[in-house]
Design a protein around this motif. Structure first.
Motif, PDB file in Angstrom:
ATOM      1  N   LEU A   1       0.941  -1.324  -0.146  1.00 23.31           N
ATOM      2  CA  LEU A   1      -0.016   0.055   0.212  1.00 23.31           C
ATOM      3  C   LEU A   1       0.894   1.365   0.043  1.00 23.31           C
ATOM      4  O   LEU A   1       1.882   1.389   0.549  1.00 23.31           O
ATOM      5  N   PHE A   2       0.297   2.308  -0.706  1.00 20.85           N
ATOM      6  CA  PHE A   2       1.051   3.683  -0.652  1.00 20.85           C
ATOM      7  C   PHE A   2       0.303   4.668  -0.341  1.00 20.85           C
ATOM      8  O   PHE A   2      -0.993   4.756  -0.901  1.00 20.85           O
ATOM      9  N   ALA A   3       0.347   5.709   0.282  1.00 20.74           N
ATOM     10  CA  ALA A   3      -0.336   6.748   0.693  1.00 20.74           C
ATOM     11  C   ALA A   3       0.108   8.086  -0.384  1.00 20.74           C
ATOM     12  O   ALA A   3       1.364   8.285  -0.230  1.00 20.74           O
ATOM     13  N   VAL A   4      -0.793   8.624  -0.848  1.00 20.55           N
ATOM     14  CA  VAL A   4      -0.447   9.575  -1.910  1.00 20.55           C
ATOM     15  C   VAL A   4      -1.010  10.788  -1.494  1.00 20.55           C
ATOM     16  O   VAL A   4      -2.268  10.878  -1.170  1.00 20.55           O
ATOM     17  N   ILE A   5      -0.027  11.909  -0.972  1.00 17.56           N
ATOM     18  CA  ILE A   5      -0.507  13.007  -0.008  1.00 17.56           C
ATOM     19  C   ILE A   5      -0.466  14.048  -0.826  1.00 17.56           C
ATOM     20  O   ILE A   5       0.815  14.533  -1.228  1.00 17.56           O
ATOM     21  N   CYS A   6      -1.273  14.806  -1.324  1.00 14.38           N
ATOM     22  CA  CYS A   6      -1.360  15.977  -2.207  1.00 14.38           C
ATOM     23  C   CYS A   6      -1.927  17.280  -1.455  1.00 14.38           C
ATOM     24  O   CYS A   6      -2.759  17.527  -0.964  1.00 14.38           O
ATOM     25  N   THR A   7      -1.091  18.240  -1.909  1.00 15.36           N
ATOM     26  CA  THR A   7      -1.525  19.738  -1.490  1.00 15.36           C
ATOM     27  C   THR A   7      -2.025  20.495  -2.873  1.00 15.36           C
ATOM     28  O   THR A   7      -1.087  20.634  -3.729  1.00 15.36           O
ATOM     29  N   ASP A   8      -3.043  21.134  -2.781  1.00 18.09           N
ATOM     30  CA  ASP A   8      -3.607  22.160  -3.954  1.00 18.09           C
ATOM     31  C   ASP A   8      -2.844  23.294  -3.965  1.00 18.09           C
ATOM     32  O   ASP A   8      -2.269  23.672  -3.096  1.00 18.09           O
TER      33      ASP A   8
ATOM     34  N   LEU B   1      -9.162  25.912  -6.246  1.00 21.25           N
ATOM     35  CA  LEU B   1     -10.287  25.319  -5.990  1.00 21.25           C
ATOM     36  C   LEU B   1     -11.155  24.919  -7.296  1.00 21.25           C
ATOM     37  O   LEU B   1     -11.557  23.873  -7.497  1.00 21.25           O
ATOM     38  N   GLN B   2     -11.232  25.878  -8.198  1.00 25.04           N
ATOM     39  CA  GLN B   2     -12.063  25.868  -9.372  1.00 25.04           C
ATOM     40  C   GLN B   2     -11.303  24.464 -10.223  1.00 25.04           C
ATOM     41  O   GLN B   2     -12.115  23.740 -10.866  1.00 25.04           O
ATOM     42  N   THR B   3     -10.265  24.329 -10.478  1.00 24.79           N
ATOM     43  CA  THR B   3      -9.336  23.404 -11.014  1.00 24.79           C
ATOM     44  C   THR B   3      -9.786  22.149 -10.451  1.00 24.79           C
ATOM     45  O   THR B   3     -10.070  21.107 -11.203  1.00 24.79           O
TER      46      THR B   3
ATOM     47  N   LEU C   1      -9.790  19.063   4.357  1.00 24.98           N
ATOM     48  CA  LEU C   1     -10.410  20.345   4.371  1.00 24.98           C
ATOM     49  C   LEU C   1     -10.123  21.240   5.142  1.00 24.98           C
ATOM     50  O   LEU C   1      -9.502  20.871   6.290  1.00 24.98           O
ATOM     51  N   ASN C   2     -10.020  22.551   4.843  1.00 27.89           N
ATOM     52  CA  ASN C   2      -9.772  23.724   5.822  1.00 27.89           C
ATOM     53  C   ASN C   2     -10.710  24.026   6.632  1.00 27.89           C
ATOM     54  O   ASN C   2     -11.778  23.427   7.029  1.00 27.89           O
ATOM     55  N   GLY C   3     -10.652  25.118   7.598  1.00 26.02           N
ATOM     56  CA  GLY C   3     -11.387  25.430   8.613  1.00 26.02           C
ATOM     57  C   GLY C   3     -12.862  25.960   8.199  1.00 26.02           C
ATOM     58  O   GLY C   3     -13.703  25.668   8.894  1.00 26.02           O
ATOM     59  N   ASP C   4     -13.168  26.199   6.909  1.00 22.85           N
ATOM     60  CA  ASP C   4     -14.269  26.653   6.274  1.00 22.85           C
ATOM     61  C   ASP C   4     -14.820  25.253   5.618  1.00 22.85           C
ATOM     62  O   ASP C   4     -15.664  25.387   4.717  1.00 22.85           O
ATOM     63  N   ASP C   5     -14.403  24.153   5.636  1.00 24.18           N
ATOM     64  CA  ASP C   5     -14.744  22.884   5.014  1.00 24.18           C
ATOM     65  C   ASP C   5     -14.580  22.840   3.286  1.00 24.18           C
ATOM     66  O   ASP C   5     -15.123  22.142   2.618  1.00 24.18           O
ATOM     67  N   THR C   6     -13.606  23.775   3.042  1.00 20.92           N
ATOM     68  CA  THR C   6     -13.043  24.036   1.584  1.00 20.92           C
ATOM     69  C   THR C   6     -12.084  22.933   1.320  1.00 20.92           C
ATOM     70  O   THR C   6     -10.917  22.848   2.166  1.00 20.92           O
TER      71      THR C   6
END
Length: 90
Positions: free
Chosen positions: A3-10, A15-17, A41-46
């Motif tokens: 198993l591998f965890a793929v951890i991504c940051t936008d 957000l539109q992308t 999710l950030n503080g406002d669930d985005t």
């Protein structure tokens, strides 16, 4: 199979992308048999990133999976980290 965890940051202000490519991304997850997946999710669930756990033969296979993710192809991520992962609970 490992198993591998793929951890991504936008990238900031992408957000539109994410929203525009979400149907293709979710289809890719289903088509490739992702073990589990979901957005950060950030503080406002985005949504601002992703965690996907996949099965792959090796790190090269996990990297190929990540490269072919529609989100990656759309240029959504500022950072992608892949870690071999050992499931203990769940």
């Amino acid at each position: 199979m490992p198993l591998f965890a793929v951890i991504c940051t936008d990238k900031p202000d992408h957000l539109q992308t994410r929203l525009d490519n979400r149907p293709d991304h979710v289809a890719y997850l289903k088509d490739t048999g992702a073990v589990m997946a979901g957005p950060f999710l950030n503080g406002d669930d985005t949504m601002y990133g992703s965690l996907v756990v996949i099965e792959a033969d090796d790190m090269a296979g996990a990297e190929a999976w990540a490269t072919n993710d529609p989100y990656a192809k759309a240029g959504l991520f500022s950072d992608v980290r892949i870690e071999k992962w050992n499931k203990v609970i769940g």
